[in-house]
Enzyme design. Structure first.
Site, PDB file in Angstrom:
ATOM      1  N   LEU A  40       0.841  -1.182   0.000  1.00 43.97           N
ATOM      2  CA  LEU A  40       0.000   0.000   0.000  1.00 43.97           C
ATOM      3  C   LEU A  40       0.890   1.251   0.000  1.00 43.97           C
ATOM      4  CD1 LEU A  40      -2.745  -0.882   2.677  1.00 43.97           C
ATOM      5  CD2 LEU A  40      -2.738  -1.350   0.217  1.00 43.97           C
ATOM      6  N   GLY A  42       1.169   3.671  -2.561  1.00 43.68           N
ATOM      7  CA  GLY A  42       1.282   4.336  -3.857  1.00 43.68           C
ATOM      8  C   GLY A  42       2.665   4.856  -4.179  1.00 43.68           C
ATOM      9  N   CYS A  44       3.921   7.834  -3.824  1.00 46.64           N
ATOM     10  CA  CYS A  44       4.479   8.694  -2.792  1.00 46.64           C
ATOM     11  C   CYS A  44       5.322   7.914  -1.793  1.00 46.64           C
ATOM     12  CB  CYS A  44       3.332   9.409  -2.080  1.00 46.64           C
ATOM     13  SG  CYS A  44       3.824  10.254  -0.587  1.00 46.64           S
ATOM     14  N   GLY A 184      12.228  20.826 -12.398  1.00 43.96           N
ATOM     15  CA  GLY A 184      11.167  20.942 -11.402  1.00 43.96           C
ATOM     16  C   GLY A 184      11.592  20.270 -10.112  1.00 43.96           C
ATOM     17  N   GLU A 205      16.672  22.648 -18.329  1.00 46.94           N
ATOM     18  CA  GLU A 205      15.303  23.151 -18.195  1.00 46.94           C
ATOM     19  C   GLU A 205      14.944  23.934 -19.459  1.00 46.94           C
ATOM     20  OE1 GLU A 205      12.582  23.039 -15.866  1.00 46.94           O
ATOM     21  OE2 GLU A 205      11.782  24.073 -17.633  1.00 46.94           O
ATOM     22  N   VAL A 239      15.812  19.803 -25.020  1.00 45.02           N
ATOM     23  CA  VAL A 239      16.413  18.562 -25.478  1.00 45.02           C
ATOM     24  C   VAL A 239      15.741  18.162 -26.793  1.00 45.02           C
ATOM     25  CG1 VAL A 239      16.730  16.116 -24.962  1.00 45.02           C
ATOM     26  CG2 VAL A 239      16.972  17.832 -23.143  1.00 45.02           C
ATOM     27  N   HIS A 445      12.407  33.124  19.531  1.00 45.95           N
ATOM     28  CA  HIS A 445      13.713  33.632  19.129  1.00 45.95           C
ATOM     29  C   HIS A 445      14.800  32.779  19.780  1.00 45.95           C
ATOM     30  CE1 HIS A 445      16.906  36.408  18.048  1.00 45.95           C
ATOM     31  NE2 HIS A 445      17.346  36.297  19.290  1.00 45.95           N
TER      32      HIS A 445
END
Lengths: 467, 309
Positions: A40, A42, A44, A184, A205, A239, A445
């Site tokens: 399971l 996917g 990602c 990207g 790119e 390209v 801070h």
């Protein structure tokens, strides 16, 4: 066959699919997940976000040890990287999360069907496993089958010379020369990984800048930093062809009319992703898609076929795991009879390089296109105490606000941990906050988060720590 | 409340709970607050801040145990709301203030016995309606009377333009028409050439335009004199404000049965008070009073219209 009949079947178990299934189960729907892969999670979890972040983290440590550690007084001798261990570590991280997702799904009593799902019409789905095939029936069906690597008309991945991100997270050694087509998120992240491990990386790119969805001031800074780190970056570089010659490839590039030929041991094709809806039975059923292959849905994620919903990368919008998750939750809630809504104006976007680049809302350029009057506040990390103390002064924060109402329109961050910093901006925007709201919210801070606050102050020219 | 909303609220005196929030869960955002005060530009906004109603005055009184500010928000019923002025309302406001600031407005009063006009309407209503498809109202009588008076006293048909005085030789009369979108004063052109029926039809067409929002700017421009009928709402007496740059405005009021002395006898008559506000800069008191008396006489004896006296 009562146990093969469900209220909801989700095809695909990526971040969109499994989250939709869990939410549906929470709401009392008898739910099934259909997954063609062994695990399971996917793209990602298995071959995308998670393994690449594991590699980015490990190689960042390697980079620090090689380049920065001596300035802290730490002496090292004979530092080297064992790629096999690195990959093992990555795999074990992925394994941990696979087990986690599976446990979550099983805990909710969601039935898991392993095999390729195909819509048969009349609420029926065929699940074709390796050796067997079964049929399930579901009142509602969510298509969450995600996306696959986009290829060029003249360039297909062969897994050897021309590789996809899936291959590039599993090289057994750093290619001497790696050419990345596409500047990207995926190209820059995997380019960084192999550059840190010793590859000579060139990013090609075709657009005038890398990370083109960000504003030019952010991407120019990014380009400068990445070049300093050792990556070569060619923009407006189209390209035109790749010739394979023995163990290496020759990449032909057209840069503003001039032709170049570059040699590479590996070519990573990362020009984007396209919806993955092959063999789902959509054509037979007449599920409508647009010209780019995305399934067309209404605001409630309903396709034109009754009872069939679609979410995530299969439909329009940014191809992001968290976008798919939100849509999964919304779709499940809608199917359960509730109302739900995804706020597409506040979906953060991150490139996990070092420094990271993150944004939410619209860019200054987009604001101009929409003819909005804006006030811009910027703050450089070089003026942030924590950044100086931890050697992460590369970067800046940019806040885009409406000049009349002060409402936050967008925030762009390039900095160490930008992916975490952006969360504060997302919350402000989710609550329709103004730049002043961000400026008046206390940050600890010293933290990098203070630079977000300072940039918000700079919108009204009240930054304390910059001019 | 977000920090910027807290700051703006305390500086401006606006109670954020009086604004409809557009933020998540109905929260009031800085944008909402700014937009609720918009319509004036930066500097004016600063100076107008002191004019904001202090909402302390309209909040429910706090009892001893409830001294925290949050108790105010617990009240689900809004004690007041705050909405942006519509462009029409803003224009009305500007013009009224402009009139009071510019002209030397003085009002003269009189009363008129409506018996004759009421009798005429009763006698001719059916035939009039049958022939023209509109009812014979009071307004056409008053417009005719005003034109008659204007031709006797041209001073009321003048306008000041810088150092010049314009005397108009035409009779375009504005009639105040109220609608849910605001008060309009559409102008009926060349009333001296119109019949009673033409005037009644023109009024009805303007009422319709006001109601469906199709009133055009041209409809509202160029009048020389205005008639306002507060009587339809029951007003006994009022002092109308000039519709600049005009020099006169006639206020009609409610008709009431009142005891009046006629031929040394107290009789009951349907009476209406009339008010004429005029710009004393160019209209003398004598002229104004003569004008109003002429109207009174015409209404009480409409045959004067026939003879133009």
């Amino acid at each position: 066959m009562t146990n093969n009949s469900f209220d909801l079947a989700v095809i695909g178990s990526g971040p969109g699919g499994y989250v939709a299934a869990i939410r549906a189960a929470q709401l009392g729907l008898n739910t099934a997940i259909i997954e063609k892969d062994k695990f399971l999670g996917g793209t990602c979890l298995n071959v995308g976000c998670i393994p690449s972040k594991a590699l980015l983290h490990s190689t960042k440590i390697f980079h620090l040890v090689n380049h920065e550690i001596s300035s802290h007084g730490i002496k090292t001798v004979g530092v080297s990287m064992d790629i096999a261990t690195l990959m093992q570590k990555k795999t074990s991280i992925v394994d941990t999360l696979r087990r986690g997702v599976e446990a979550l799904v099983k805990k909710r009593k969601i039935s898991i069907f392993k095999g390729h799902g195909k819509l048969l019409g009349n609420n029926k789905i065929e699940v074709k496993g390796e050796n067997n095939s079964e049929e399930i029936v579901a009142r509602s069906i969510i298509l969450a089958t995600g996306s696959k690597v986009a290829e060029l008309p003249f360039l297909k991945c062969d897994g050897e010379h021309i590789v996809s991100s899936t291959d590039a997270i599993a090289f057994d050694s750093p290619p001497e020369k790696l050419i990345v087509i596409g500047g990207g998120a995926i190209g820059l992240e995997l380019g960084s990984v192999w550059s840190r491990l010793g590859s000579e990386v060139s990013i090609l790119e075709s657009l005038p800048r890398i990370g083109a969805t960000y504003d030019p001031d952010i991407t120019q800074l990014a380009e400068r930093i990445f070049k300093k780190q050792g990556m070569k970056i060619e923009t407006e570089a189209k390209v035109t062809g790749v010739k394979i010659d023995g163990d290496h490839s020759i990449v032909s590039v057209d840069k503003k009319g001039k032709t170049m030929e570059l040699m590479a041991n590996k070519v990573l094709l990362s020009v984007g992703r396209v919806p993955y809806t092959d063999k789902l039975g959509l054509e037979e059923l007449g599920v409508r898609k647009n010209d780019s292959g995305h399934i067309i849905t209404d605001e409630s994620y309903r396709t034109n076929v009754d009872g069939v919903y679609a979410i995530g990368d299969t439909i329009e919008g940014p191809m992001l795991a968290h976008k798919a998750e939100e849509e999964g939750i919304a779709a499940a809630e809608i199917i359960a009879g509730k109302t739900a809504h995804v706020n597409y104006k506040t979906i953060p976007n991150v490139i996990y390089t070092e420094p990271e680049i993150a944004s939410v809302g619209i860019s200054e350029e987009e604001a101009k296109e929409q003819k909005l009057d804006t006030c811009i506040g910027k703050f450089p990390l070089t003026a942030n105490g924590r950044a100086i103390a931890s050697g992460t002064t590369d970067g800046m924060v940019k806040v885009i606000a409406d000049s009349t109402t002060d409402r936050l329109l967008g925030v762009q961050v390039i900095s160490h941990n930008a992916s975490e910093l952006i969360a504060a901006a997302v919350v402000h925007m989710e609550y329709s906050g103004s730049a002043e709201d961000m400026a008046r919210t206390v940050t600890a801070h010293p933290t990098l988060s203070e630079s977000l606050k300072e940039a918000a102050m700079a919108v009204n020219k009240t930054s304390i720590h910059s001019f | 409340m977000s920090p910027a909303v807290r700051r703006l609220a305390s500086e401006s005196g606006i109670d954020p709970t009086s604004i409809d929030g557009t933020g998540k869960g109905g929260r009031v955002t800085k944008e909402d607050l700014i937009q609720s005060t918009q319509g004036t530009n930066g500097k004016e906004q600063e100076s107008s801040k002191s004019n904001f109603i202090s909402n302390e005055d309209i909040k429910p009184p706090k009892s001893d145990g409830e001294s925290t500010p949050s108790t105010v928000h617990l009240s689900t019923v809004k004690r007041s709301t705050r909405k942006k002025m519509s462009p029409i309302r803003k224009r009305i406001a500007e013009r009224l203030v402009d009139a009071q600031r510019t002209a030397a407005i003085l009002t003269t009063f009189n009363e008129v016995d409506m018996s004759v006009v009421i009798k005429l309407r009763e006698t001719h209503q059916d035939d009039f309606l049958k022939k023209y498809g509109v009812k014979l109202g009071f307004m056409s009588f008053f417009i005719k009377a005003v034109i008659n008076a204007l031709s006797r006293v041209p001073a009321l048909n003048t306008q000041i333009d810088g150092e010049f005085i314009i005397e108009n030789k035409f009779y375009d009369i504005g009639v105040a028409v109220s609608s849910d979108k605001g008060l309009f004063v559409p102008v009926i052109r060349n009333c001296d050439k119109l019949s009673f029926a033409d005037i009644e039809k023109a009024i009805i067409s303007y009422v319709k335009k006001g109601r469906d929002g199709s009133m055009k700017i041209e409809d509202l421009q160029g009048g020389v004199f205005t008639i306002s009928n507060g009587g339809v709402y029951g007003s006994m007496l009022s002092t109308p404000i000039l519709n600049m740059p005009q020099s006169g405005i006639l206020g009609m009021h409610s008709i009431q049965q009142r005891p009046v002395v006629i031929n040394n006898e107290i009789v009951i008559r349907p009476m209406m008070y009339l008010a004429l506000s005029y710009d004393h800069r160019i209209v003398d008191g004598r002229e104004a009073v003569t004008f109003l008396v002429n109207i009174k006489e015409t209404i009480e004896d409409t045959s004067r219209l026939m003879f133009e006296i």
